[in-house]
Structures are given as structure tokens and as C-alpha cells.
Design a protein around this motif. Structure first.
Motif, PDB file in Angstrom:
ATOM      1  N   GLY A 285       6.687  -0.492   1.792  1.00 39.81           N
ATOM      2  CA  GLY A 285       5.232  -0.364   1.760  1.00 39.81           C
ATOM      3  C   GLY A 285       4.548  -1.680   1.495  1.00 39.81           C
ATOM      4  O   GLY A 285       5.198  -2.728   1.394  1.00 39.81           O
ATOM      5  N   GLY A 286       3.241  -1.601   1.372  1.00 38.52           N
ATOM      6  CA  GLY A 286       2.488  -2.811   1.088  1.00 38.52           C
ATOM      7  C   GLY A 286       1.001  -2.611   1.291  1.00 38.52           C
ATOM      8  O   GLY A 286       0.533  -1.529   1.681  1.00 38.52           O
ATOM      9  N   ARG A 287       0.280  -3.700   0.995  1.00 42.02           N
ATOM     10  CA  ARG A 287      -1.177  -3.717   1.091  1.00 42.02           C
ATOM     11  C   ARG A 287      -1.579  -4.088   2.513  1.00 42.02           C
ATOM     12  O   ARG A 287      -0.919  -4.886   3.166  1.00 42.02           O
ATOM     13  CB  ARG A 287      -1.664  -4.756   0.075  1.00 42.02           C
ATOM     14  N   TYR A 288      -2.629  -3.456   3.007  1.00 44.19           N
ATOM     15  CA  TYR A 288      -3.133  -3.817   4.341  1.00 44.19           C
ATOM     16  C   TYR A 288      -4.651  -3.869   4.278  1.00 44.19           C
ATOM     17  O   TYR A 288      -5.345  -2.939   4.620  1.00 44.19           O
ATOM     18  CB  TYR A 288      -2.603  -2.844   5.420  1.00 44.19           C
ATOM     19  N   ASP A 289      -5.174  -5.020   3.836  1.00 40.13           N
ATOM     20  CA  ASP A 289      -6.602  -5.134   3.539  1.00 40.13           C
ATOM     21  C   ASP A 289      -7.474  -5.302   4.780  1.00 40.13           C
ATOM     22  O   ASP A 289      -8.677  -5.060   4.729  1.00 40.13           O
ATOM     23  CB  ASP A 289      -6.831  -6.314   2.573  1.00 40.13           C
ATOM     24  N   SER A 290      -6.869  -5.712   5.921  1.00 36.55           N
ATOM     25  CA  SER A 290      -7.713  -5.942   7.111  1.00 36.55           C
ATOM     26  C   SER A 290      -7.514  -4.890   8.196  1.00 36.55           C
ATOM     27  O   SER A 290      -8.224  -4.910   9.202  1.00 36.55           O
ATOM     28  CB  SER A 290      -7.389  -7.302   7.739  1.00 36.55           C
ATOM     29  N   LEU A 291      -6.531  -3.995   8.029  1.00 35.61           N
ATOM     30  CA  LEU A 291      -6.223  -3.065   9.129  1.00 35.61           C
ATOM     31  C   LEU A 291      -7.425  -2.209   9.541  1.00 35.61           C
ATOM     32  O   LEU A 291      -7.725  -2.070  10.726  1.00 35.61           O
ATOM     33  CB  LEU A 291      -5.041  -2.160   8.738  1.00 35.61           C
ATOM     34  N   LEU A 292      -8.127  -1.664   8.552  1.00 32.19           N
ATOM     35  CA  LEU A 292      -9.219  -0.765   8.885  1.00 32.19           C
ATOM     36  C   LEU A 292     -10.325  -1.488   9.661  1.00 32.19           C
ATOM     37  O   LEU A 292     -10.840  -0.972  10.653  1.00 32.19           O
ATOM     38  CB  LEU A 292      -9.786  -0.121   7.608  1.00 32.19           C
ATOM     39  N   SER A 293     -10.646  -2.717   9.225  1.00 28.37           N
ATOM     40  CA  SER A 293     -11.693  -3.454   9.956  1.00 28.37           C
ATOM     41  C   SER A 293     -11.158  -3.907  11.314  1.00 28.37           C
ATOM     42  O   SER A 293     -11.892  -3.914  12.310  1.00 28.37           O
ATOM     43  CB  SER A 293     -12.236  -4.622   9.136  1.00 28.37           C
ATOM     44  N   ASP A 294      -9.871  -4.240  11.406  1.00 32.04           N
ATOM     45  CA  ASP A 294      -9.304  -4.616  12.717  1.00 32.04           C
ATOM     46  C   ASP A 294      -9.384  -3.456  13.708  1.00 32.04           C
ATOM     47  O   ASP A 294      -9.439  -3.654  14.921  1.00 32.04           O
ATOM     48  CB  ASP A 294      -7.833  -5.028  12.578  1.00 32.04           C
ATOM     49  N   LEU A 295      -9.357  -2.224  13.179  1.00 27.08           N
ATOM     50  CA  LEU A 295      -9.411  -1.054  14.072  1.00 27.08           C
ATOM     51  C   LEU A 295     -10.846  -0.586  14.305  1.00 27.08           C
ATOM     52  O   LEU A 295     -11.076   0.489  14.855  1.00 27.08           O
ATOM     53  CB  LEU A 295      -8.587   0.097  13.492  1.00 27.08           C
ATOM     54  N   GLY A 296     -11.813  -1.370  13.833  1.00 23.89           N
ATOM     55  CA  GLY A 296     -13.220  -1.057  14.113  1.00 23.89           C
ATOM     56  C   GLY A 296     -13.911  -0.324  12.983  1.00 23.89           C
ATOM     57  O   GLY A 296     -15.066   0.080  13.098  1.00 23.89           O
ATOM     58  N   GLY A 297     -13.219  -0.133  11.862  1.00 26.31           N
ATOM     59  CA  GLY A 297     -13.850   0.528  10.712  1.00 26.31           C
ATOM     60  C   GLY A 297     -14.467  -0.490   9.780  1.00 26.31           C
ATOM     61  O   GLY A 297     -14.488  -1.691  10.072  1.00 26.31           O
ATOM     62  N   LYS A 298     -14.977   0.030   8.646  1.00 25.41           N
ATOM     63  CA  LYS A 298     -15.542  -0.885   7.633  1.00 25.41           C
ATOM     64  C   LYS A 298     -14.391  -1.580   6.909  1.00 25.41           C
ATOM     65  O   LYS A 298     -13.281  -1.056   6.860  1.00 25.41           O
ATOM     66  CB  LYS A 298     -16.355  -0.086   6.602  1.00 25.41           C
ATOM     67  N   GLN A 299     -14.648  -2.747   6.348  1.00 24.54           N
ATOM     68  CA  GLN A 299     -13.641  -3.432   5.525  1.00 24.54           C
ATOM     69  C   GLN A 299     -13.193  -2.471   4.416  1.00 24.54           C
ATOM     70  O   GLN A 299     -13.991  -2.044   3.592  1.00 24.54           O
ATOM     71  CB  GLN A 299     -14.311  -4.687   4.930  1.00 24.54           C
ATOM     72  N   THR A 300     -11.904  -2.082   4.416  1.00 23.60           N
ATOM     73  CA  THR A 300     -11.406  -1.104   3.429  1.00 23.60           C
ATOM     74  C   THR A 300     -10.035  -1.542   2.932  1.00 23.60           C
ATOM     75  O   THR A 300      -9.010  -1.227   3.550  1.00 23.60           O
ATOM     76  CB  THR A 300     -11.273   0.310   4.076  1.00 23.60           C
ATOM     77  N   PRO A 301      -9.993  -2.295   1.842  1.00 25.57           N
ATOM     78  CA  PRO A 301      -8.674  -2.714   1.349  1.00 25.57           C
ATOM     79  C   PRO A 301      -7.829  -1.493   0.975  1.00 25.57           C
ATOM     80  O   PRO A 301      -8.338  -0.556   0.365  1.00 25.57           O
ATOM     81  CB  PRO A 301      -8.998  -3.554   0.104  1.00 25.57           C
TER      82      PRO A 301
END
Ligand code: HAM
Length: 422
Positions: A285-301
């Protein structure tokens, strides 16, 4: 005629093994519940671009392992090879951030990767996992890892498992580090395998987890990512380590741990087990702080993990088998059929598992069967028992027996047996 067989790398989960699956699923459901995580179920297939954009086109999963096909309208679809991307898609699409500032979600289900099958590695496998979306702070990392540890403890695997922890820094740190690593490795490139040379170009960090001894030796002198952490990266990682100590979760820092998916930033971790052989990662596992914004969502760490159920079950192998049924009702004559069925249902109403014999077999055969399926009790119902209203109840574990009337049977299983069972 040739019989039709299952596809290579897939497995039937048969009894009594399926009992263990249910037992593990129960532990997972319970641990997630006590940490306040709610279940999410997403479709088994998604648009291919969801996985290529989140997991990364150069990763093994996307470049080699996906089961993809073109639908009739030409859209490329893929059987999900992992679930973080699906959860991220669903979170954005369904505006889950409006429900609460933190979404605590968990899942259980099948996934598909076209890998070379071996012990602990299938083409259809199953994961349970959690995703915590909405906090950038290290205490979120600690909660997520703590939930994984809680499941490990419940499965009594803590003696054989170790937490490997690393930070791969934020995006800025990683870009600088990648360049430094490239500069360092350039003179040695001729000594690297073709796969590693490709990684050098496309996915430089993955070089760090090469299995080649020769390449590992060269990498020993390579620059360390920790030298490139920003102050915030450093604070975050130190705090996660401190919280692991507070929570009594043993760990070691593995500076070469990078994980095989592109969406990670900062904290990455794996629980490995020495019970598993070559495929020794139980949880990743791990942290994915940019994935949501990369997929067009709001910045969501966000941060999460997933674990292979098959691997958990291999590691839990010597766990004793759970009893399959509480009571076997042996029916000894045609006249006793109605009573056997009626009594079985009354006992089931006490939430006990009961099997009655539908094969009209001899007492001996039914006794053998009851022992074989690991029943705790057998109740004998024949002509004589019916006419006297007295039934023999044998305790197969203690090898004792008692004569009971029907109401005494119900009283015993309702009151005394429940207590023994708990
Ligand atoms: P992953 O490391 O690709 O991470 O997989 C997680 C776990 O799934 C592995 O540690 C292993 O137990 C199991 N697994 C993976 N591939 C196979 C296979 N072919 N056969 C059997 N078991 C397998 C992920 O999937 C990320 N989505 C984890 C995550 C969640 N990161 C953040 N949130």
C-alpha cells in the motif's frame, strides 16, 4: 469426451477451503467495522484508460498483464487488475467527498492479472483492501497501517510478518531524485539487463527493486532518495515512524521499496511474510496524493492498501479447521423423516448449523459421515425413539451421550451448548 477445465491461473474455491475464506472475510469485515470503514463494491470491468492513467502505462500491470478487449462500440474495456483506480473513479463520480471530509472505504473481491502462475500468484486472485480519502496528515497513514496490523494480529500472523516502510517523497523530490539516479547509473548501463535498461528510460525508480545481485551491488552506491526529501516529506516520514512506535507496530525502513504502481507519493509500505516463498508480499500500500486530481477530481490526498486473500490463507495454513456443522440428525427409518426435518429446522432457528441425512443409509454409515464432516453432535431419530419420545444425543467430540425428550433437546442446545460454543 474431454471434460472442460478451468482456465490456467484460476482456481475453484472448494469446501472445506471455502470455510477458511469465510472465516478470513469475517475477520476483515470486523476489523474494518471497528475502525469505521464502510464497504464499497465497484464493477469488475472498467474503461481501460482508467487503469492506464492511474496505474501508469509503463508499469508491468498495464503494459503486460491486463485482460482487455474492445467492446462492440470500439471502447477498450479491462477486467480490473487492482481496485484503487476504481475506488478513485467512483469517489469522484459519486461526489463522495460531500458525505464527509474523510471517506473510509474497504473492499473485497476478485481481480485479474495475466501473470505467470505460481504459488501465491494467480491470474484471477482476490484482494481485500482499504482506501482512506481526504487527509494529507501522517496520522491517517498510521490509522491505515494500524488497521492492516489489526487484521494480521487477528489472523495470528504477527510472528511471521514484517512491515517494510519507506517514503518516496513528494512529486518534486522524486523528479530531482530520478535525475540524480539516472546520472549515477548512466556509466553502468551496459551491465544492466534489457528489462532494467527499459526501466531506466521509462520507470527509473523501479530499478531500485531489481532482483539481480549484480545490479543490486551497483545500486548500493547510488544516491538515496532520503537525501532529496523536502522538509515536509521529512516531517511526514518521521511522524509516521514515530506513530508506528507509539502503536507498537514493528517495522523496518526499506529505502529501496518503491512499489510497482505509478500513483504513489510519500509513504509506501509492504507487509512481507516468511511463510510465502517467492511471492512473499502479503499486503502492499501507500499514499497517493495526486491520483484523484490526475483523474479529474479535486485534490484529495489519500492512502490505502490491498492484500491477497490467497496469500493470507497460505500464510495461515496451519490454522485448525473450523467445525463444519453443529449437529448431524441421523434419520433411521422412513417414519422418522418428517420428525428429522422438523427438528432440524427448529434447531436451525437457534442459529445452529444442522444437516439431516437424505440418503436413507444405515446408522453406521450416518455415524461415519457425521464424524467425517466434523459434526459436534449427532441426534438419532428412529421408530423406537419416536414411539418413546426419547432421543439419543451423542457428543462426538467428548464421546459421551445422553437421552433427551424433544423439549430437553431444545433446552440443551439453546442454553448449555450456546455457552460451550462461545
Ligand atoms: P499490489 O501490490 O499490486 O497493490 O497488490 C496488493 C496485494 O495483492 C499483493 O501484496 C498480493 O498480496 C496481492 N496480489 C497481487 N497480485 C497477485 C496475484 N497475481 N496473485 C495473487 N495475489 C496477488 C495494489 O493492488 C494496490 N491497489 C494497493 C493499494 C491500495 N495501494 C493503495 N491502496
Amino acid at each position: 469426451m474431454n471434460i472442460i477445465r478451468n482456465i490456467k491461473g484460476t482456481h475453484d474455491i472448494l469446501p472445506p477451503e471455502s470455510n477458511k475464506w469465510q472465516q478470513l472475510e469475517k475477520i476483515v469485515n470486523n476489523s474494518c467495522k471497528i475502525f469505521g470503514y464502510e464497504e464499497i463494491r465497484t464493477p469488475i470491468f472498467e474503461k481501460t484508460k482508467l487503469f492506464s492513467r492511474s496505474v501508469g502505462t509503463e508499469t508491468d500491470i498495464v503494459s503486460k498483464e491486463m485482460y482487455s478487449w474492445n467492446d462492440k462500440d470500439g471502447t477498450s474495456l479491462t477486467l480490473r487488475p487492482e481496485l484503487t483506480a476504481s475506488v478513485a473513479r467512483s469517489f469522484i463520480q459519486n461526489n463522495l467527498s460531500l458525505r464527509s471530509p474523510i471517506s473510509r472505504l474497504y473492499y473485497l473481491g476478485p481481480l485479474f492479472r495475466r501473470e505467470r502462475p505460481q504459488k501465491g500468484r494467480q491470474r484471477q486472485f482476490h484482494q481485500f483492501g482499504i482506501e482512506a480519502l481526504g487527509s494529507k496528515h501522517p496520522e491517517m497513514d498510521a490509522e491505515v497501517i494500524s488497521l492492516a496490523w489489526n487484521i494480521i494480529l487477528s489472523c495470528k500472523l504477527n510472528e511471521s510478518v514484517i512491515l517494510n516502510l519507506n517514503s518516496i517523497g513528494s512529486n518534486d523530490c522524486r523528479e530531482n531524485y530520478k535525475q540524480a539516479l539516472k546520472d549515477f547509473l548512466k556509466p553502468y548501463l551496459g551491465e544492466f539487463s534489457e528489462v532494467s535498461q527499459n526501466r531506466y528510460k521509462e520507470n527509473t525508480l523501479r530499478l531500485l527493486d531489481t532482483k539481480s545481485k549484480k545490479e543490486q551491488l551497483i545500486l548500493n552506491d547510488a544516491p538515496k532518495i532520503s537525501d532529496y526529501y523536502t522538509d515536509k516529506d521529512l516531517y511526514h516520514f518521521e511522524k509516521v515512524k514515530e506513530l508506528m512506535q507509539v502503536l507498537n507496530i514493528p517495522f523496518k525502513v526499506s529505502s529501496k521499496l518503491v512499489r510497482g504502481l505509478d500513483y504513489y507519493s510519500r509513504t509506501v509500505f509492504e507487509f512481507t511474510s516468511n511463510e510465502l516463498g517467492a511471492q512473499n508480499t502479503l499486503i502492499g500500500g501507500g499514499r497517493y496524493d495526486s491520483l484523484l486530481s490526475d483523474l479529474g477530481g479535486k485534490q484529495t490526498p489519500s492512502i490505502g492498501f490491498a492484500a491477497g486473500l490467497e496469500r493470507f490463507l497460505i500464510a495461515m495454513q496451519d490454522d485448525k479447521t473450523i467445525p463444519h456443522v453443529d449437529i448431524y440428525v441421523a434419520c433411521l427409518s422412513e417414519e422418522a423423516i418428517s420428525e428429522s426435518l422438523f427438528l432440524s429446522n427448529k434447531l436451525r432457528n437457534l442459529n445452529l448449523s444442522v444437516i439431516s441425512d437424505p440418503l436413507r443409509r444405515s446408522l453406521k454409515a450416518q455415524m461415519r459421515e457425521a464424524n467425517k464432516i466434523n459434526a459436534n453432535f449427532i441426534i438419532l431419530i428412529g421408530e423406537e425413539e419416536l414411539s418413546k419420545g426419547i432421543f439419543v444425543v451423542k457428543n462426538l467430540k467428548e464421546r459421551s451421550q445422553k437421552n433427551f425428550t424433544k423439549s430437553e433437546i431444545m433446552k440443551f442446545f439453546k442454553e448449555e451448548y450456546k455457552i460451550i460454543k462461545e
